[in-house]
Design a protein around this motif. Structure first.
Motif, short mmCIF file in Angstrom:
data_model
loop_
_atom_site.label_atom_id
_atom_site.label_comp_id
_atom_site.label_asym_id
_atom_site.label_seq_id
_atom_site.Cartn_x
_atom_site.Cartn_y
_atom_site.Cartn_z
N ASP A 58 53.47 50.42 -66.76
CA ASP A 58 53.15 49.54 -68.17
C ASP A 58 53.63 48.17 -68.26
O ASP A 58 54.73 47.94 -67.74
N TYR A 59 52.65 47.24 -68.09
CA TYR A 59 53.05 45.97 -68.24
C TYR A 59 54.22 45.54 -69.37
O TYR A 59 55.50 44.87 -68.66
N LEU A 60 54.20 46.06 -70.44
CA LEU A 60 55.20 45.67 -71.41
C LEU A 60 56.30 46.66 -71.52
O LEU A 60 56.31 47.88 -72.20
N LEU A 61 57.32 46.37 -70.59
CA LEU A 61 58.43 47.17 -70.48
C LEU A 61 59.57 46.63 -71.51
O LEU A 61 59.73 45.22 -71.42
N LEU A 62 60.45 47.35 -71.75
CA LEU A 62 61.37 47.06 -72.96
C LEU A 62 62.17 45.71 -72.58
O LEU A 62 62.21 44.72 -72.79
N ASP A 63 63.34 45.96 -71.46
CA ASP A 63 64.31 44.93 -70.94
C ASP A 63 64.25 44.49 -69.98
O ASP A 63 64.94 43.86 -69.19
N ASN A 64 63.02 45.05 -69.13
CA ASN A 64 62.94 44.67 -67.79
C ASN A 64 61.39 43.86 -67.51
O ASN A 64 60.33 44.42 -68.37
N ASP A 65 61.53 43.18 -66.84
CA ASP A 65 60.08 42.38 -66.32
C ASP A 65 59.20 43.36 -65.30
O ASP A 65 59.90 43.46 -64.30
N CYS A 66 58.15 43.56 -65.62
CA CYS A 66 57.28 44.50 -64.72
C CYS A 66 57.16 43.69 -63.48
O CYS A 66 57.05 44.58 -62.57
N VAL A 86 49.77 48.41 -62.17
CA VAL A 86 49.95 47.83 -63.38
C VAL A 86 48.98 47.86 -64.45
O VAL A 86 47.80 47.79 -64.06
N VAL A 87 49.59 48.17 -65.57
CA VAL A 87 48.14 48.53 -66.73
C VAL A 87 48.86 47.62 -67.77
O VAL A 87 49.81 47.44 -68.21
N THR A 88 47.97 46.74 -68.22
CA THR A 88 48.31 45.76 -69.47
C THR A 88 47.18 45.78 -70.20
O THR A 88 45.99 45.93 -70.05
N LYS A 101 53.01 41.65 -56.68
CA LYS A 101 52.92 42.36 -55.54
C LYS A 101 52.48 43.79 -55.65
O LYS A 101 52.75 44.81 -55.03
N CYS A 102 51.70 43.87 -56.86
CA CYS A 102 51.17 45.32 -57.13
C CYS A 102 50.03 45.50 -56.22
O CYS A 102 49.37 44.69 -55.65
N ASP A 103 49.41 46.60 -56.06
CA ASP A 103 48.18 47.14 -55.20
C ASP A 103 46.99 47.07 -56.24
O ASP A 103 45.79 46.94 -55.77
N ALA A 104 47.16 47.17 -57.48
CA ALA A 104 46.04 47.00 -58.44
C ALA A 104 46.70 46.74 -59.92
O ALA A 104 47.66 47.20 -60.20
N LEU A 105 45.69 45.95 -60.55
CA LEU A 105 46.14 45.64 -61.77
C LEU A 105 44.79 45.81 -62.58
O LEU A 105 43.73 45.41 -62.51
N PHE A 106 44.85 46.75 -63.90
CA PHE A 106 43.81 46.96 -64.70
C PHE A 106 44.17 46.53 -66.02
O PHE A 106 45.31 46.74 -66.82
N VAL A 107 43.24 46.13 -66.75
CA VAL A 107 43.21 45.59 -68.22
C VAL A 107 42.90 46.84 -68.94
O VAL A 107 41.66 47.08 -68.95
N LYS A 108 43.67 46.97 -69.94
CA LYS A 108 42.93 48.03 -71.03
C LYS A 108 42.03 47.16 -71.96
O LYS A 108 41.86 46.15 -72.18
N PRO A 109 40.66 48.09 -72.19
CA PRO A 109 40.57 49.43 -72.21
C PRO A 109 40.11 49.57 -70.77
O PRO A 109 39.52 48.74 -69.96
N LEU A 110 40.70 50.76 -70.19
CA LEU A 110 40.45 51.21 -68.73
C LEU A 110 39.07 51.84 -68.47
O LEU A 110 38.68 52.76 -69.50
#
Length: 125
Positions: A58-66, A86-88, A101-110
């Motif tokens: 999930d792109y929005l992680l609490l204290d860590n940068d995705c 990565v889903v955002t 450096k991810c293999d795919a990035l998807f934007v919601k709605p999926l």
């Protein structure tokens, strides 16, 4: 000897259960062993324990940068081959997929058909 029908393992790092609907949809598209976790600090230990075939963040992680988590996985010689999706919900993040450096990035709605085919492709690669 491994069984051919062994379930593929997917590790999902989620924030606030926002990915549960995605996980439910994935379960309808294939026979996967899905491990959901909510603690970004434990993602490496968990990945080493279960040896996932795919990681979904999930792109929005609490204290860590995705982005940093993706880069850390890809810079780790033991885990660099594990595909990461990565889903955002932020359309502006789509243009920065290379920096993750991810293999795919998807934007919601999926589009679940597209996501399911990408999961199959990445796991088979």
């Amino acid at each position: 000897m491994k069984l051919v029908s062994e379930k593929r393992r997917i590790l999902v790092l989620d924030k606030d259960s926002r990915m549960l609907s995605v996980v439910d949809d994935i379960m309808n598209y294939g026979d996967f062993d899905i491990h959901i976790m909510y603690d970004a600090n434990m993602v490496y230990d968990t990945a080493k324990q279960i040896n996932p075939d795919l990681i979904i963040l999930d792109y929005l992680l609490l204290d860590n940068d995705c982005q940093l988590i993706c880069q850390d996985f890809k810079n780790d010689s033991e885990m660099e081959a594990i595909p990461i999706i990565v889903v955002t919900a932020f359309k502006t993040r789509k243009s920065k997929a290379d920096s993750y450096k991810c293999d795919a990035l998807f934007v919601k709605p999926l589009d679940m058909n597209v996501l399911a085919s990408r999961i199959d492709y990445l796991i088979a690669s």
